[in-house]
Design a protein around this motif. Structure first.
Motif, short mmCIF file in Angstrom:
data_model
loop_
_atom_site.label_atom_id
_atom_site.label_comp_id
_atom_site.label_asym_id
_atom_site.label_seq_id
_atom_site.Cartn_x
_atom_site.Cartn_y
_atom_site.Cartn_z
N LEU A 9 43.76 -26.66 17.44
CA LEU A 9 43.01 -25.78 18.34
C LEU A 9 43.82 -25.50 19.60
CD1 LEU A 9 39.98 -24.66 18.39
CD2 LEU A 9 39.54 -26.53 20.00
N VAL A 11 44.49 -23.93 23.18
CA VAL A 11 43.50 -23.60 24.20
C VAL A 11 44.20 -23.08 25.45
CG1 VAL A 11 41.60 -24.47 25.62
CG2 VAL A 11 41.95 -25.40 23.33
N LEU A 22 33.84 -25.78 20.32
CA LEU A 22 33.86 -27.22 20.06
C LEU A 22 32.56 -27.69 19.42
CD1 LEU A 22 35.58 -28.39 23.36
CD2 LEU A 22 36.61 -28.27 21.09
N ALA A 39 43.49 -30.73 19.74
CA ALA A 39 43.35 -29.66 20.73
C ALA A 39 44.59 -29.66 21.62
CB ALA A 39 42.09 -29.86 21.57
N LEU A 52 37.97 -30.30 27.35
CA LEU A 52 38.53 -30.97 26.18
C LEU A 52 38.46 -32.49 26.31
CD1 LEU A 52 41.66 -28.72 25.49
CD2 LEU A 52 39.56 -28.80 24.14
N VAL A 64 43.59 -34.80 22.40
CA VAL A 64 43.93 -33.70 23.30
C VAL A 64 45.37 -33.87 23.75
CG1 VAL A 64 43.37 -32.47 25.42
CG2 VAL A 64 41.54 -33.56 24.09
N SER A 94 40.38 -20.89 19.95
CA SER A 94 39.37 -21.58 20.75
C SER A 94 38.36 -20.66 21.40
CB SER A 94 40.05 -22.44 21.82
OG SER A 94 41.00 -21.67 22.55
#
Length: 728
Positions: A9, A11, A22, A39, A52, A64, A94
């Protein structure tokens, strides 16, 4: 054991949309360790990083990665991919989100894939839905090339090359990680970053599969999206093309589709160039030069240009003829250099020459001011003087006589069939081009040609030509057979021209508003063509019977079924000879074959004096004459039932294949539950209903209440009063 699926993902700058994304990444049936979420905070300038981290604290599946240097969408995906350990990987954007239950369904599909004896699919393509800023949605426009194809069971790209006519973004493709990482490809930098991965991914896969389920909501047209942003970065596409062809140079399996890939990349590059507001003005010469260079670098050996207009455009791009290309795009005029070229000889090009001359004239006429007193009318693809446009034309002559109405017809034969004194122009003549370029008002029951531009100040009135029973317009997007190749983008371009859409009843208003989304005004007036039915006298009905040759004293039944498509699995047609025998000699059975001929078998043996007279009226030009002459109507699923109901006469429905018809076409009305009269599935029931005369008047009364509330004989007056300036 490694996870089954890794979701990567990237972002950046999507704080407004990130929580919804999410929250959608739920999988109630996932086993521990079966799913991981990676992420990548690509140095987001807003609160995305904090969002996140907060989610990761509550979700052990989620990691993350906070980047200290912005990598862009492609670079962020590469960072996430390097950390992924799943056997499959899915790159989710995202600002988008997944429908409820998607991950559970997707994990089940991947488990099944891994259990296949022939081995798992390298790529699982999914269905998706576009979501626009105003909340409206659009089903996958390319579903017709995916659903029902070999992809549903598994195949290679070479076995279904039409795949490359669908979206080539990465977000609707779940890929086997080992396959992806073995390709030696990477996401590009800048715009169009994913095609340097998706082309090689699809070209080299030993097995591709399509899952016909909406698994993704793609947010389209939001501010900042590349498809709506003017930027020099659109030229980034050429670096991605180079990467694709570098892969083709080293992969023997993929190289077999080189010509297809080349055509697809040229088409994309020219589309970007042609789309207003994408390539900045000062960059356009350089961008066009890059397209020419793309031809020189990557054109396959033995490449043959496409036929027709597209082939001419490709030739001009290959030569670097930007000015000539611009002339062709703006005015339809074929440059002299192309006319003289030996490469350009052929029927397709000669057609371009002819059309170029026409539209050069058309564009010249467009420089003239609009004529405020000129209205153009057409009906049924310029074939007939009929339907709502004819009723509006006649009422406008009465209420707004200063408006000069001109009819468009396709040829001289159609012109001879016009009522005496009706002005006309024939399609593609200079007179036609002039009125199409200068008229203020346009009235049609279908769309005018897309090549005719809607000028500022012009007024377009769309009347349609029936109350919809089966699905229509954009409601057909997920029914490829019933849509019959409809170009939905072109359809919506036509809808965008409409200023007014005439509706016959509240049911049609609800359907039209959904099936034809646009900014037009809905005129809830009733259908102008039905005013004649409301106002008809006994003498009018007798005159209609005389014109049709119906003998005095005969009971008259009109049989008007719906047109059946070639792919329809309908049963055998109604046995009209047998129905005529059941009705007896005191009856005339008028047959309106929707195919326009005698395919329904009208015409009884002369010796059969105990049967009704069978008369084929398929070629009769005015359907309202048939309604007025008929004492009763027999139909299956034709919109004729809604118009005939205005007369408040018996209607019998012959519906032997309702379930098949409903499933194949989709319908807005449960006809057996809400019919205008008795519903028969066989000849015996139908004949009995007709002999009974009027067995269920309550059904017709309820039907009329729903579908005829505005039919008071003044619909045309209401339309004319709203559209045209009325002379007091």
């Amino acid at each position: 054991m490694s996870p089954l699926l890794s979701i990567v993902l990237p972002v950046h700058g999507v704080e407004r949309f990130l929580p919804q994304c999410l929250d959608s990444l739920r999988a109630d049936t996932a086993a521990p360790g079966e799913l991981e979420l990676i992420a990548v905070d690509d140095l987001s300038p807003d609160g995305c990083g904090a969002i996140l981290d907060a989610y990761a604290e509550r979700d052990e599946r989620m990691r993350v990665l906070h980047l200290t240097v912005n990598q862009g969408l492609g670079g962020a995906r590469e960072v996430g991919l390097a950390e992924a350990t799943g056997r499959y990987v899915w790159f989710v954007d995202s600002d988008d989100w997944l429908p409820e239950g998607t991950l559970d369904a997707l994990l089940a599909e991947l488990r099944a894939e891994e259990a296949r004896p022939e081995g798992p699919a390298d790529v699982l393509l999914t269905g998706f839905t576009h979501v626009y800023n105003d909340g409206t949605t659009e089903p996958n426009p390319w579903r017709r090339v995916l659903a029902g194809s070999p992809l549903e069971h598994g195949c290679t790209a070479a076995e279904h090359p039409a795949l490359f006519n669908s979206v080539l973004s990465v977000w609707n493709k779940v890929m086997r990680r080992e396959h992806l990482q073995g390709l030696g490809v990477a996401f590009g930098r800048g715009y169009y970053e994913d095609i340097s991965v998706t082309y090689p991914l699809l070209l080299s896969a030993a097995r591709l599969r399509y899952l016909d389920r909406v698994c993704y909501y793609y947010r389209r047209g939001r501010p900042g999206a590349i498809t709506a942003t003017a930027s020099p970065k659109h030229a980034d596409a050429f670096a991605q093309y180079d990467a694709i062809f570098a892969f083709l140079d080293r992969d023997e399996q993929a190289a077999a589709l080189r010509t297809l890939v080349f055509d697809r990349t040229v088409k994309q590059a020219l589309t970007v160039y042609d789309t207003p507001g994408l390539v900045p003005v000062e960059m356009r010469p350089e961008f066009f030069r890059r397209i020419t260079d793309h031809f020189a670098r990557h054109r396959p050996a033995g490449y043959r240009f496409p036929s027709g207009v597209r082939g001419v455009q490709y030739r001009l791009a290959a030569r670097g003829s930007q000015v000539a290309y611009g002339e062709l795009r703006r005015g339809g005029r074929l440059p002299g250099a192309v006319k003289r070229s030996a490469l350009a000889v052929g029927p397709g090009v000669r057609k371009v020459v002819r059309s170029g001359a026409r539209y050069t004239a058309y564009n010249t006429f467009r420089r003239l001011p609009l004529d405020p007193d000129l209205a153009v009318y057409a009906a049924y693809w310029q074939r007939d003087y009929a339907c709502n446009p004819a009723a509006i034309y006649e009422k406008a002559r009465e209420l707004a006589p200063q408006i000069r109405g001109v009819w468009v017809v396709e040829n001289r034969e159609r012109a001879r069939a016009l009522p005496p004194g009706v002005p006309y122009v024939i399609v593609n003549t200079p007179a036609y081009l002039r009125v199409m370029a200068t008229a203020t008002y346009f009235v049609n029951n279908v769309n005018f040609p897309h090549t005719m531009v809607k000028r500022p100040g012009s007024v377009h009135v769309q009347t349609q030509h029936g109350t919809p029973l089966k699905l229509t317009g954009t409601d057909l997007r997920d029914r490829p057979e019933a849509a019959a190749g409809t170009d939905f983008e072109r359809l919506l371009e036509g809808v965008a021209r409409w200023d007014f859409l005439v509706s016959p009843n509240p049911h049609a208003s609800a359907v039209f508003s959904k099936a034809f989304p646009g900014d037009y005004q809905l005129l809830e007036t009733g259908y102008p063509r039905n005013d004649r039915l409301v106002q008809a006298t006994a003498e009018d009905c007798a005159e209609a019977r005389r014109r049709l040759g119906v003998a005095p004293g005969q009971r008259t039944v009109l049989y008007a079924p719906v047109r059946r498509e070639p792919w329809s699995t309908c049963p055998e047609p109604l046995d009209l000879a047998e129905l005529a025998r059941r009705l007896g000699p005191g009856c005339t059975l008028l047959v309106r074959d929707p195919g326009g001929g005698t395919g329904t078998g009208a015409g009884r043996p002369a010796a059969d004096r105990e049967a009704a007279v069978l008369r084929d009226v398929s070629e009769h030009p005015v359907v309202e004459d048939l309604y007025l002459a008929a004492d009763a109507l027999v139909t299956d699923y034709s919109p004729a039932m809604f118009d005939f109901a205005v007369l408040d006469r018996p209607i019998a429905v012959h519906a032997p294949d309702w379930e098949e018809y409903r499933q194949q076409h989709g319908v807005y009305l449960d006809l057996p539950a809400e019919p205008p009269g008795p519903v028969a599935t066989g000849l015996d029931e139908l004949a009995e209903a007709l002999r009974a005369g009027d067995p269920e008047p309550g059904l017709r009364a309820r039907f009329r209440e729903r579908f005829c509330p505005w039919d008071d004989g003044r619909a045309a007056e209401r339309v004319v009063s709203r559209v045209f300036p009325i002379r007091k």
